[in-house]
Write a protein that holds these residues in place. Structure first.
Motif, PDB file in Angstrom:
ATOM      1  N   GLU A 107     -95.586   6.313  70.849  1.00  0.00           N
ATOM      2  CA  GLU A 107     -96.595   6.537  69.904  1.00  0.00           C
ATOM      3  C   GLU A 107     -95.932   6.740  68.335  1.00  0.00           C
ATOM      4  N   ASN A 108     -94.740   7.528  68.636  1.00  0.00           N
ATOM      5  CA  ASN A 108     -94.280   7.833  67.075  1.00  0.00           C
ATOM      6  C   ASN A 108     -93.555   6.467  66.693  1.00  0.00           C
ATOM      7  N   LEU A 109     -93.020   5.795  67.493  1.00  0.00           N
ATOM      8  CA  LEU A 109     -92.354   4.456  66.947  1.00  0.00           C
ATOM      9  C   LEU A 109     -93.315   3.392  66.319  1.00  0.00           C
ATOM     10  N   LYS A 110     -94.709   3.537  66.971  1.00  0.00           N
ATOM     11  CA  LYS A 110     -95.617   2.640  66.581  1.00  0.00           C
ATOM     12  C   LYS A 110     -96.046   2.956  65.017  1.00  0.00           C
ATOM     13  N   THR A 111     -95.827   4.109  64.535  1.00  0.00           N
ATOM     14  CA  THR A 111     -96.314   4.469  63.213  1.00  0.00           C
ATOM     15  C   THR A 111     -95.445   3.709  62.098  1.00  0.00           C
ATOM     16  N   ASP A 112     -95.859   3.713  60.826  1.00  0.00           N
ATOM     17  CA  ASP A 112     -95.230   3.003  59.839  1.00  0.00           C
ATOM     18  C   ASP A 112     -93.796   3.782  59.374  1.00  0.00           C
ATOM     19  N   ASN A 113     -93.833   5.190  59.498  1.00  0.00           N
ATOM     20  CA  ASN A 113     -92.683   5.875  59.422  1.00  0.00           C
ATOM     21  C   ASN A 113     -92.600   6.945  60.425  1.00  0.00           C
ATOM     22  N   PRO A 114     -91.699   6.174  61.452  1.00  0.00           N
ATOM     23  CA  PRO A 114     -91.627   7.164  62.695  1.00  0.00           C
ATOM     24  C   PRO A 114     -90.585   8.311  62.340  1.00  0.00           C
ATOM     25  N   LYS A 115     -90.892   9.307  62.856  1.00  0.00           N
ATOM     26  CA  LYS A 115     -90.302  10.698  62.796  1.00  0.00           C
ATOM     27  C   LYS A 115     -88.867  10.835  63.538  1.00  0.00           C
ATOM     28  N   ASN A 116     -87.781  11.129  62.799  1.00  0.00           N
ATOM     29  CA  ASN A 116     -86.733  11.326  63.242  1.00  0.00           C
ATOM     30  C   ASN A 116     -86.379  12.960  63.736  1.00  0.00           C
ATOM     31  N   SER A 117     -85.436  13.145  64.320  1.00  0.00           N
ATOM     32  CA  SER A 117     -85.223  14.333  65.089  1.00  0.00           C
ATOM     33  C   SER A 117     -86.569  15.090  65.120  1.00  0.00           C
ATOM     34  N   PHE A 118     -87.278  14.954  65.968  1.00  0.00           N
ATOM     35  CA  PHE A 118     -88.418  15.496  66.354  1.00  0.00           C
ATOM     36  C   PHE A 118     -88.300  16.379  67.675  1.00  0.00           C
ATOM     37  N   THR A 119     -89.321  17.270  67.799  1.00  0.00           N
ATOM     38  CA  THR A 119     -89.507  18.095  68.903  1.00  0.00           C
ATOM     39  C   THR A 119     -90.864  17.582  69.770  1.00  0.00           C
ATOM     40  N   ILE A 120     -90.741  17.691  71.188  1.00  0.00           N
ATOM     41  CA  ILE A 120     -91.977  17.724  71.837  1.00  0.00           C
ATOM     42  C   ILE A 120     -92.187  18.736  72.840  1.00  0.00           C
ATOM     43  N   GLY A 121     -93.245  19.373  72.832  1.00  0.00           N
ATOM     44  CA  GLY A 121     -93.567  20.494  73.546  1.00  0.00           C
ATOM     45  C   GLY A 121     -93.663  21.649  72.759  1.00  0.00           C
ATOM     46  N   ILE A 122     -93.210  21.674  71.560  1.00  0.00           N
ATOM     47  CA  ILE A 122     -93.196  22.781  70.834  1.00  0.00           C
ATOM     48  C   ILE A 122     -94.108  22.469  69.484  1.00  0.00           C
ATOM     49  N   VAL A 123     -95.060  23.490  69.004  1.00  0.00           N
ATOM     50  CA  VAL A 123     -96.036  23.088  67.828  1.00  0.00           C
ATOM     51  C   VAL A 123     -95.209  23.704  66.744  1.00  0.00           C
ATOM     52  N   ASP A 124     -94.501  22.757  66.255  1.00  0.00           N
ATOM     53  CA  ASP A 124     -93.958  23.379  64.849  1.00  0.00           C
ATOM     54  C   ASP A 124     -94.758  23.144  63.661  1.00  0.00           C
ATOM     55  N   ASP A 125     -95.368  24.289  63.353  1.00  0.00           N
ATOM     56  CA  ASP A 125     -96.309  24.158  62.127  1.00  0.00           C
ATOM     57  C   ASP A 125     -95.525  24.649  61.096  1.00  0.00           C
ATOM     58  N   VAL A 126     -94.309  24.804  61.131  1.00  0.00           N
ATOM     59  CA  VAL A 126     -93.471  25.414  59.819  1.00  0.00           C
ATOM     60  C   VAL A 126     -92.640  24.496  59.199  1.00  0.00           C
ATOM     61  N   SER A 127     -91.844  23.875  59.901  1.00  0.00           N
ATOM     62  CA  SER A 127     -91.031  22.794  59.530  1.00  0.00           C
ATOM     63  C   SER A 127     -91.525  21.404  59.754  1.00  0.00           C
ATOM     64  N   HIS A 128     -92.599  21.498  60.602  1.00  0.00           N
ATOM     65  CA  HIS A 128     -93.431  20.083  60.868  1.00  0.00           C
ATOM     66  C   HIS A 128     -92.463  18.985  61.645  1.00  0.00           C
ATOM     67  N   SER A 129     -91.578  19.633  62.565  1.00  0.00           N
ATOM     68  CA  SER A 129     -90.857  18.410  63.200  1.00  0.00           C
ATOM     69  C   SER A 129     -91.497  18.076  64.546  1.00  0.00           C
ATOM     70  N   SER A 130     -92.596  18.660  64.780  1.00  0.00           N
ATOM     71  CA  SER A 130     -93.046  18.196  66.239  1.00  0.00           C
ATOM     72  C   SER A 130     -94.067  17.092  66.462  1.00  0.00           C
ATOM     73  N   LEU A 131     -93.942  16.047  67.539  1.00  0.00           N
ATOM     74  CA  LEU A 131     -94.690  15.348  67.695  1.00  0.00           C
ATOM     75  C   LEU A 131     -96.062  15.823  68.314  1.00  0.00           C
TER      76      LEU A 131
END
Length: 791
Positions: free
Chosen positions: A1-25
């Motif tokens: 799903e991430n790769l389908k977006t126009d700007n896929p997120k690099n260096s992401f986390t899964i299973g962690i809700v990162d609402d500080v540095s916003h690194s999570s999917l």
């Protein structure tokens, strides 16, 4: 799903809700890939109730006797026996490649009724699934006892709901808290994985294999548990009305934010759902003190009830309590007036307590129900009786809450006595140690004697796990905010870690002395100079430094602005002499950390070492250590240890300047206090080796007899009590005092009272006869050497 977006997120986390540095999917709904027909089961167990062992057994039965595939995964919290265990089991006709926790379950069992208020037990239960609850309640009590959310889910999921009183069945049969066979048979009857008759046969065969070495009586008790588990199941009709209704009022609304926002979700097994922002302000990993007081686990089946008219006010019950859940309280006239109805008291004994009232109070929700307090009560007619927890919870809740507001009266008595020590607040309470733990009463007592100025370096092991296991911290503070400073480094370097603390503290206090000497030459108020001199004179004496510090603090505040005074104020935490302690088990002290321990003892530095000697690596599963005696069965010594126990205390004595003591709380409480007092006051290294009965010993009489077992160990000549005080040499006296008397009971009978020895007789009878004779000779030789030292 991430790769389908126009700007896929690099260096992401899964299973962690990162609402500080916003690194999570964003998370997707749980994925279930099990083959059709796979049976998925979850079991909520209580550590040491046998649940995990029973589930491993179930996997073997199904995997070995059918053409089905089987899988099991077991997750535990870090508490010792008494903590939560969650078993995830899958069974099916096709290969199981689901390497993740069960997210949708056909069958869920809860083996401890206290969990209904602590966990979301039915999370993931499929529609029409089965829920089995072990509880003391009958069907008519469920409406009141079960929380609204659990009843609501049962109704919404149209669940098949069963109850069973496995606790009573196991107790009546003689299995104590081991409910595993009762619950396993109930599982096979309800889950319908294999025909019930076949399951019964396989279970009984497994019992022969597992318990055969322990005797026919044990085998028959477990077989009876299977039969009774099948018969005692009761199906509960789930009313549609349970969908409605409202949740009970929350009585936790005044809690600190850390407790409600972090600790409670973590303890409810929902810590993974916390967003990163929940930990803002805690980036360095610090957790507040005393969080264990908010857990109120309620895991006991029976708790002590105080019979006031029989009480002789000796405080021994509090002294031996592993969890600080039973305590004496002294009330002045105003407090007696404010006490809630039902808070019964006695006239306090002792001239120093004139006009005071006395009460023994139990925290029923923090008690683990071991029964040591009732067992050692010396009153002619027992003043403590173990009774079912249910009626006592509500009755004692208000009493406990009031008791904790009663002001400490420790300053009215000598806390360096058995009775007096228990009027001091324990600064270590409600840990995750096993019910009946032999270690924690020592730790608790040390905090009562020295806790307001303690620093503790804790070796990894049982004592570090129950000592600080996120989010539970049992070390707490007194009304002045003072308490032990506690930290855990590694298994192998703990002595050096504590040594470093002592050296650093010494440097800071040395600088304070230099500053005060400088201040004596300055134009400062005479009162302050007198306080400086008093501190310098009593710097290394606990009581003198404390008095000088309290006299000095207001004078320092009044002279702010002077460079020397201001610098002293920045270091004021170090004015009172610190009590530096190094805690650890025998695996650390005798084995892995011995080189460091020897180095620190040899240094001559003023540190206190407490070795909690269980004679085995308790925390990592019961492996043999250099403290394990001849003949004991342990992992890596399955046919009994062939060589004798290392005499750590005698080795330390060879330095001549190390204070050494061997103690055993259940045998001689006064000798223990004397040793602790002497060791802490000794201006050099001290080593205290404490005999600590452990669940790994397999005490035949149960963990409610750990204090009694220590007494038996000393009376049989298995363990010896002594003190080696180098200070006595300066007085021209013998530094060695043997506090044990000649053995007066059978050494062999003592060995027979513990599974770690008795099991060797079953497995290797000839070997056992030889090794047990050797073990007794070793103990006799050791006592003979101590006698010569004493002479």
């Amino acid at each position: 799903e991430n790769l389908k977006t126009d700007n896929p997120k690099n260096s992401f986390t899964i299973g962690i809700v990162d609402d500080v540095s916003h690194s999570s999917l964003p998370m997707v709904p749980p994925v279930s890939t099990e083959p059709k027909g796979t049976v998925r089961c979850k079991f909520w167990g209580l550590g040491a109730d046998g649940t995990v062992g029973a589930n491993k057994n179930s996997i073997k039965i199904i995997g070995d006797h059918t053409d089905m595939y089987a899988q099991g995964y077991f997750s535990y919290d870090s508490k010792k026996s008494g903590g939560v265990t969650i078993s995830h089991l899958r069974f099916g006709k096709k290969p199981i490649r689901s390497t993740y926790l069960i997210s949708e379950a056909d069958f869920i069992a809860c083996h401890n009724q206290a969990y209904v208020n602590q966990y979301d037990l039915l999370k993931g239960l499929k529609k029409g699934g089965t829920f089995l609850l072990n509880c003391l309640w009958d069907e008519s009590e469920l409406e009141e006892k079960l929380p609204h959310n659990l009843k609501k889910v049962l109704a919404e999921k149209e669940a098949k709901f069963y109850i069973i009183n496995a606790t009573k069945i196991a107790s009546d049969i003689g299995l104590g808290g081991r409910i595993n066979m009762v619950m396993q048979s109930a599982f096979f009857k309800l889950a319908d994985v294999i025909p019930v008759d076949e399951a019964v046969d396989y279970m009984k065969q497994a019992i022969e294999k597992t318990y055969g070495s322990k005797g026919e009586k044990i085998v028959q008790m477990n077989k009876k548990a299977i039969d009774m588990g099948m018969e005692a199941l009761h199906q509960v009709s789930v009313p549609e009305a349970w969908i409605g209704g409202t949740e009970r009022a929350d009585d936790k609304k005044d809690e600190p934010a850390f407790i409600s926002d972090i600790m409670r979700p973590m303890n409810a097994q929902e810590g993974d759902d916390l967003p990163v922002s929940a930990f803002a302000g805690r980036e360095d990993g610090h957790f507040p003190m005393g969080t264990s007081a908010y857990e109120k686990r309620g895991i006991a089946v029976d708790v002590p009830e105080w019979i006031k008219e029989n009480c002789i006010q000796c405080n021994q019950c509090s002294f031996v309590c592993p969890h600080a859940a039973i305590r004496p309280f002294l009330l002045d006239a105003d407090e007696q007036q404010a006490a809630p109805e039902g808070f019964e008291t006695l006239k306090a004994m002792g001239k120093e307590f004139d006009g005071m009232a006395y009460r023994i109070q139990v925290s029923t929700l923090d008690c683990t129900g071991c029964g040591n307090c009732a067992d050692i009560c010396p009153a002619k007619t027992k003043a403590l009786v173990m009774k079912p927890v249910e009626p006592q919870i509500e009755a004692q809740k208000a009493n406990w809450e009031f008791a904790t507001t009663v002001k400490s009266k420790a300053d009215l008595t000598n806390i360096e006595t058995l009775k007096g020590s228990q009027f001091a607040q324990p600064l270590f309470e409600f840990s995750g140690a096993c019910a009946g733990c032999g270690e924690t009463p020592y730790v608790k007592l040390v905090t009562q004697l020295f806790g307001d100025r303690m620093m503790i370096a804790n070796a990894t092991g049982c004592s570090s796990i129950y000592g600080g296991s996120a989010p539970s911290v049992p070390y707490c503070v007194n009304e002045k905010g003072q308490g032990p400073a506690w930290a855990n480094s590694l298994f192998e370097d703990n002595a050096e870690y504590g040594f470093g603390m002592a050296l650093a503290t010494g440097q800071i206090r040395g600088k304070l002395e230099d500053l005060m000497k400088e201040g004596l030459e300055m134009d400062l108020p005479n009162e302050l100079k007198e306080a400086f001199q008093a501190w310098i004179d009593g710097k290394d004496d606990a009581k003198a430094s404390k008095k000088a510090t309290y006299d000095m603090l207001p004078l320092l505040e009044a002279s702010k602005g002077n460079a020397v005074v201001d610098e002293i104020i920045t270091k004021k935490e170090y004015l009172v002499k610190k009590s530096q302690w190094i805690f650890g088990g025998d695996g650390w002290a005798y084995d892995i950390g011995y080189g460091g321990l020897d180095h620190v003892l040899a240094s001559g530095e003023d540190v206190n070492v407490l070795v909690l000697d269980t004679e085995v690596y308790s925390n990592t599963g019961g492996q043999s250590s250099k403290s394990t005696p001849t003949g004991a069965v342990a992992k890596f010594a399955a046919s009994g240890k062939k060589i004798r126990k290392k005499d750590l205390g005698r080795m330390a004595m060879t330095y001549g300047y190390v204070y050494v003591a061997q103690v055993g709380m259940g045998s001689d409480k006064n000798q223990l206090i004397k040793a602790l007092k002497e060791a802490e006051a000794y201006p050099g290294p001290s080593l205290i080796i404490a005999y600590t009965p452990c669940i790994a010993h397999g005490i035949g009489a149960g963990m409610g007899k750990t204090q009694e077992q220590t007494k038996k160990a000393v009376e049989a000549g298995y363990w010896h009590l002594y003190r080696y005080n180098p200070m006595l040499k300066e007085e021209g006296k013998n530094p060695f005092t043997l506090d044990s008397k000649e053995p007066k009971t059978s050494f062999q009978a003592f060995l027979d009272s513990e599974v770690r020895y008795a099991s060797l007789k079953k497995s290797f009878p000839e070997e056992a006869a030889v090794l047990f004779e050797l073990a007794e000779k070793d103990a006799q030789e050791r006592y003979s050497i101590y006698k010569k030292l004493a002479e």
